[in-house]
Design a protein around this motif. Sequence first.
Motif, PDB file in Angstrom:
ATOM      1  N   PRO B 329       0.801  -1.514   0.083  1.00  0.00           N
ATOM      2  CA  PRO B 329      -0.049  -0.174   0.136  1.00  0.00           C
ATOM      3  C   PRO B 329       0.991   1.239  -0.002  1.00  0.00           C
ATOM      4  N   PRO B 330       1.944   1.424   0.923  1.00  0.00           N
ATOM      5  CA  PRO B 330       2.815   2.529   0.435  1.00  0.00           C
ATOM      6  C   PRO B 330       3.397   2.668  -0.610  1.00  0.00           C
ATOM      7  N   LEU B 331       3.763   1.469  -1.335  1.00  0.00           N
ATOM      8  CA  LEU B 331       4.522   1.599  -2.659  1.00  0.00           C
ATOM      9  C   LEU B 331       3.300   2.213  -3.662  1.00  0.00           C
ATOM     10  N   VAL B 332       2.207   1.936  -3.623  1.00  0.00           N
ATOM     11  CA  VAL B 332       0.951   2.425  -4.377  1.00  0.00           C
ATOM     12  C   VAL B 332       0.927   3.953  -4.489  1.00  0.00           C
ATOM     13  N   THR B 333       0.983   4.342  -3.025  1.00  0.00           N
ATOM     14  CA  THR B 333       0.985   6.144  -2.767  1.00  0.00           C
ATOM     15  C   THR B 333       2.350   6.439  -3.328  1.00  0.00           C
ATOM     16  N   LEU B 334       3.465   5.798  -3.126  1.00  0.00           N
ATOM     17  CA  LEU B 334       4.489   6.343  -3.612  1.00  0.00           C
ATOM     18  C   LEU B 334       4.483   6.650  -5.218  1.00  0.00           C
ATOM     19  N   LEU B 335       3.930   5.654  -5.804  1.00  0.00           N
ATOM     20  CA  LEU B 335       3.982   5.774  -7.443  1.00  0.00           C
ATOM     21  C   LEU B 335       3.211   6.558  -7.920  1.00  0.00           C
ATOM     22  N   LYS B 336       1.997   7.118  -7.179  1.00  0.00           N
ATOM     23  CA  LYS B 336       1.188   8.002  -7.710  1.00  0.00           C
ATOM     24  C   LYS B 336       1.760   9.344  -7.994  1.00  0.00           C
ATOM     25  N   GLY B 337       1.814   9.821  -9.093  1.00  0.00           N
ATOM     26  CA  GLY B 337       2.413  11.019  -9.690  1.00  0.00           C
ATOM     27  C   GLY B 337       3.721  11.051  -9.931  1.00  0.00           C
ATOM     28  N   CYS B 338       4.506  10.049  -9.923  1.00  0.00           N
ATOM     29  CA  CYS B 338       5.856  10.268 -10.526  1.00  0.00           C
ATOM     30  C   CYS B 338       5.829   9.957 -11.900  1.00  0.00           C
ATOM     31  N   GLU B 339       7.111  10.185 -12.319  1.00  0.00           N
ATOM     32  CA  GLU B 339       7.301   9.866 -13.874  1.00  0.00           C
ATOM     33  C   GLU B 339       7.277   8.519 -14.078  1.00  0.00           C
ATOM     34  N   LEU B 340       7.276   7.944 -15.299  1.00  0.00           N
ATOM     35  CA  LEU B 340       7.235   6.515 -15.716  1.00  0.00           C
ATOM     36  C   LEU B 340       8.685   6.328 -15.586  1.00  0.00           C
ATOM     37  N   ALA B 341       9.627   7.068 -16.165  1.00  0.00           N
ATOM     38  CA  ALA B 341      11.013   6.492 -15.869  1.00  0.00           C
ATOM     39  C   ALA B 341      11.569   6.228 -14.378  1.00  0.00           C
ATOM     40  N   ASP B 342      10.813   6.959 -13.476  1.00  0.00           N
ATOM     41  CA  ASP B 342      11.043   6.605 -12.233  1.00  0.00           C
ATOM     42  C   ASP B 342      10.787   5.370 -11.261  1.00  0.00           C
ATOM     43  N   VAL B 343       9.890   4.867 -12.095  1.00  0.00           N
ATOM     44  CA  VAL B 343       8.893   3.589 -11.500  1.00  0.00           C
ATOM     45  C   VAL B 343       9.935   2.555 -11.036  1.00  0.00           C
ATOM     46  N   PRO B 344      10.743   2.014 -11.976  1.00  0.00           N
ATOM     47  CA  PRO B 344      11.833   0.995 -11.470  1.00  0.00           C
ATOM     48  C   PRO B 344      12.579   1.365 -10.133  1.00  0.00           C
ATOM     49  N   VAL B 345      13.127   2.701  -9.960  1.00  0.00           N
ATOM     50  CA  VAL B 345      13.716   3.039  -8.697  1.00  0.00           C
ATOM     51  C   VAL B 345      12.880   3.022  -7.627  1.00  0.00           C
ATOM     52  N   ILE B 346      11.722   3.675  -7.649  1.00  0.00           N
ATOM     53  CA  ILE B 346      10.763   3.640  -6.365  1.00  0.00           C
ATOM     54  C   ILE B 346      10.133   2.243  -6.043  1.00  0.00           C
ATOM     55  N   VAL B 347      10.088   1.212  -7.215  1.00  0.00           N
ATOM     56  CA  VAL B 347       9.483  -0.308  -6.680  1.00  0.00           C
ATOM     57  C   VAL B 347      10.723  -0.716  -5.996  1.00  0.00           C
ATOM     58  N   LEU B 348      11.747  -0.637  -6.383  1.00  0.00           N
ATOM     59  CA  LEU B 348      12.995  -1.133  -5.610  1.00  0.00           C
ATOM     60  C   LEU B 348      13.238  -0.351  -4.219  1.00  0.00           C
ATOM     61  N   SER B 349      12.906   0.815  -4.199  1.00  0.00           N
ATOM     62  CA  SER B 349      13.290   1.435  -2.780  1.00  0.00           C
ATOM     63  C   SER B 349      12.439   1.038  -1.776  1.00  0.00           C
ATOM     64  N   ILE B 350      11.559   0.027  -1.897  1.00  0.00           N
ATOM     65  CA  ILE B 350      10.732  -0.594  -0.886  1.00  0.00           C
ATOM     66  C   ILE B 350      11.234  -2.039  -0.534  1.00  0.00           C
ATOM     67  N   ASP B 351      12.429  -2.345  -1.236  1.00  0.00           N
ATOM     68  CA  ASP B 351      12.924  -3.663  -1.283  1.00  0.00           C
ATOM     69  C   ASP B 351      12.001  -4.637  -1.354  1.00  0.00           C
ATOM     70  N   PRO B 352      11.418  -5.057  -2.449  1.00  0.00           N
ATOM     71  CA  PRO B 352      10.330  -6.034  -2.480  1.00  0.00           C
ATOM     72  C   PRO B 352      10.658  -7.503  -2.514  1.00  0.00           C
TER      73      PRO B 352
END
Lengths: 135, 359
Positions: B329-352
């Motif tokens: 759920p925090p990941l979904v909040t993190l991703l809203k509003g970001c650029e497509l190119a930043d998605v991989p970095v944000i997804v990895l930043s929660i250490d899935p």
Amino acid sequence: MSVFQMTKTVLKSLFSRPATLMYPAKPAKKTANTRGHVEIDPAKCITCKMCQRKCPTQAIEVDNKIRTWQIDNMRCVVCAICVDTCPTKCLTMDTQYRPAMTARGGLEKFTVAGPKKKEPAAAPAEGTKPAEKKE
Amino acid sequence: MTKQITVPFGPQHPVLPEPLHLDLVLEDEKVVDVIPTIGYVHRGLEKLVEKREYTEYVFIAERICGICSFIHSQTYVQGIEQIMGLEIPERAEYLRTIWGEYSRLHSHLLWLGLFADSMGFESVFMNAWRLREHILDDLESTTGGRVIQGVCKVGGVRKDVAPEKLDEMLKGLKNLEHELNELNNVFLFDQSMKHRLKGIGKLSSEDAYQLGAVGPTARGSGLAIDIRETGYGAFGKINFRPVVEHGGDSYARCAVRAKEMFTSIDIIEQCIKKIPDGPVDMKVTGAPDGEYFSRTEQPRGEVIHYIKGNGKKNLVRHRVRTPTFTNIPPLVTLLKGCELADVPVIVLSIDPCIGCAER
């Protein structure tokens, strides 16, 4: 500006030997504790089935009627609980990993000595056959 | 109004080590909505308690995850020990703590490597994994396994570590600390890293609390949540403070993990200095009758094992709540509003860790 943070590490790596081993040309480093694979000394096995009962993946099958001890290497997770529980210490843990399989199967069957009898049981102890692959 | 399009991200994606599927709803290049899907690697491990004895199940609990494996087995056996009212030897508690911190070290190094790889910083990736190898070597020589240690058992640990080996580990950690410092300089101060991470994927501390973020994701947003402070294992006798960063962005989460490695080294050093002599296991008879929520701190956050037994050899229920599951759920909040190119970095930043999340 901190742009060249890696320079020191990169220079050090440039003038040192590779950190990796040329496996499998050079053998992988193993310690005395490494759990590689389970080995059995068929002469000592008394077919008590303790290993079969404790195995978390049900990889071991022991038949005390025809005196065989069978391991499915594709199921075995090398946890060494069988080695710990074996009352006669016929199971040991080898430190080398088993080589990768290239065909289906993985079953290994051993004919074992079985429980000790009163008369000197010379015949079954000598008649142990090493690895007889199925399939 | 711009037209919305949906772009699937995963389950097979170069940046993801494990299958997680995200449907990204885009407006131009901006992510406006995210629909996560899991369920690709479900193995049904919790159901297996009905078929395996509670003592054998330790090995299965350990295999829930391939990276935080040791802490899973530790959490499970702690739960069983609490139900049965066992007081395990103190040396075993210390050894569990040492191995737990070693697995935190190797997990964080693995993650730092993957994180650098996700933004194309290959040489840091290689260096992080080179350092990780020293830790895996120590784990292998003391426990017998590199990532699946298999040393926990109900009533203690299966292997003792000789005092000479402990001294050797201490020396190894001193060298490692020096090399980690050099690596951390890159993560914390390098210009390209900062440029790529600062301000990307912001999570406020209120959001982090409301959405139930755990571990470095919560600590990166300024919440000092660390289950190690409850004093399980030997943590009650160790001085340490959780690492907290207040940025809330990807850089803060990266900094938490980078700094936590030094906390781990410090904890291991304290443990090795304080470890008492004595036995490492005790004889256990009977079976657990009762229920318990066992909580520990994994590299990714708080893990909860719910264990229920009825006095028989097989447990009735085992349920695991893993940190990645709560961090979605925090990941979904993190991703809203970001650029497509930043998605991989944000997804990895929660250490899935999807293997954990689905069990």
